[in-house]
Design a protein around this motif. Structure first.
Motif, PDB file in Angstrom:
ATOM      1  N   THR A   1       0.854  -1.179   0.000  1.00 18.53           N
ATOM      2  CA  THR A   1       0.000   0.000   0.000  1.00 18.53           C
ATOM      3  C   THR A   1       0.887   1.225   0.000  1.00 18.53           C
ATOM      4  OG1 THR A   1      -0.108   0.019   2.401  1.00 18.53           O
ATOM      5  CG2 THR A   1      -1.870  -1.140   1.249  1.00 18.53           C
TER       6      THR A   1
ATOM      7  N   ALA B   1       2.624   4.742  -1.592  1.00 17.19           N
ATOM      8  CA  ALA B   1       3.151   5.274  -2.845  1.00 17.19           C
ATOM      9  C   ALA B   1       3.667   4.196  -3.796  1.00 17.19           C
ATOM     10  CB  ALA B   1       4.259   6.280  -2.553  1.00 17.19           C
TER      11      ALA B   1
ATOM     12  N   PRO C   1       0.340  -0.129  -6.993  1.00 17.48           N
ATOM     13  CA  PRO C   1      -0.301   0.292  -8.247  1.00 17.48           C
ATOM     14  C   PRO C   1      -1.566   1.090  -7.948  1.00 17.48           C
ATOM     15  CG  PRO C   1       0.115  -2.085  -8.225  1.00 17.48           C
ATOM     16  CD  PRO C   1       0.433  -1.565  -6.864  1.00 17.48           C
ATOM     17  N   ALA C   2      -1.850   2.057  -8.785  1.00 17.05           N
ATOM     18  CA  ALA C   2      -2.995   2.946  -8.564  1.00 17.05           C
ATOM     19  C   ALA C   2      -4.315   2.183  -8.470  1.00 17.05           C
ATOM     20  CB  ALA C   2      -3.066   3.988  -9.675  1.00 17.05           C
ATOM     21  N   GLU C   3      -4.483   1.137  -9.283  1.00  9.47           N
ATOM     22  CA  GLU C   3      -5.759   0.425  -9.279  1.00  9.47           C
ATOM     23  C   GLU C   3      -6.032  -0.343  -7.994  1.00  9.47           C
ATOM     24  OE1 GLU C   3      -2.741  -2.108 -11.512  1.00  9.47           O
ATOM     25  OE2 GLU C   3      -3.370  -0.037 -11.631  1.00  9.47           O
ATOM     26  N   THR C   4      -5.033  -0.493  -7.126  1.00  8.49           N
ATOM     27  CA  THR C   4      -5.241  -1.216  -5.873  1.00  8.49           C
ATOM     28  C   THR C   4      -5.399  -0.277  -4.680  1.00  8.49           C
ATOM     29  OG1 THR C   4      -2.869  -1.415  -5.419  1.00  8.49           O
ATOM     30  CG2 THR C   4      -3.920  -3.188  -6.705  1.00  8.49           C
ATOM     31  N   ARG C   5      -5.346   1.006  -4.900  1.00  6.29           N
ATOM     32  CA  ARG C   5      -5.465   1.969  -3.802  1.00  6.29           C
ATOM     33  C   ARG C   5      -6.916   2.415  -3.652  1.00  6.29           C
ATOM     34  NH1 ARG C   5      -0.627   6.244  -4.949  1.00  6.29           N
ATOM     35  NH2 ARG C   5       0.899   4.734  -5.655  1.00  6.29           N
TER      36      ARG C   5
ATOM     37  N   THR D   1     -13.912   0.704  -4.915  1.00  5.20           N
ATOM     38  CA  THR D   1     -14.959   1.262  -5.773  1.00  5.20           C
ATOM     39  C   THR D   1     -16.248   0.514  -5.497  1.00  5.20           C
ATOM     40  OG1 THR D   1     -13.345   1.750  -7.505  1.00  5.20           O
ATOM     41  CG2 THR D   1     -15.660   1.707  -8.153  1.00  5.20           C
TER      42      THR D   1
END
Length: 160
Positions: free
Chosen positions: A25, A27, A30-34, A37
């Motif tokens: 988690t 920085a 990957p963005a898609e895991t932060r 949704t």
């Protein structure tokens, strides 16, 4: 991506190194895991309703009473809801189920139209939401005959 971290001091045996840090988690992730949704039932219902209405041979969505109530609702400012008329959905974390009430045009193959509706609804919902559509149930409530008039618009006065 794997990171290897070696332990400093003491031992030096195989247990001294830690490999493959997963579920990172921050920085480095990957963005898609932060984050998470969530997709509301109404969003899936709108997508399914629009996809079903685009299929040739579909006249309208909704059972008779639902169409009558919707006609009244559309005349009330802010009533809306026409897109999801005749559409019910159940949405879970990874899956969705869709139920549709439809009116088909006279002369079309109900079996073919139903198959096309299923294909288009599944494709649209899965493409736009990433949810797996487990089923699309279709209830054909009516057949629209060519000589049937649409409901008269009450905007015009009775006398001229």
């Amino acid at each position: 991506m794997t990171d290897n971290i070696s332990s400093v001091g003491g031992g030096g045996g195989p247990e001294a190194s830690v490999s493959a840090l997963q579920d990172r988690t921050g920085a480095g992730a990957p963005a898609e895991t932060r984050g998470k949704t969530t997709i509301a039932d109404s969003v899936v219902a709108k997508i399914a309703g629009m996809a079903a209405r685009e299929v040739p041979g579909i006249h309208k969505l909704g059972a008779g009473m639902a169409r009558a109530i919707s006609a009244v609702r559309e005349r009330v400012p802010g009533g809306g809801g026409a897109v999801t008329q005749g559409v019910r959905v159940e949405v879970g974390e990874r899956q969705a189920a869709v139920d549709l009430d439809v009116v088909v045009e006279y002369g079309v193959s109900i079996v073919d139209v139903s198959g096309d509706v299923r294909t288009d609804v599944i494709s649209a919902v899965e493409r736009m939401t990433g949810l797996e559509v487990v089923e699309v149930n279709i209830a054909v409530d009516d057949v629209h005959l060519p000589d049937e008039e649409e409901e008269a618009e009450p905007d015009e006065g009775r006398v001229k």
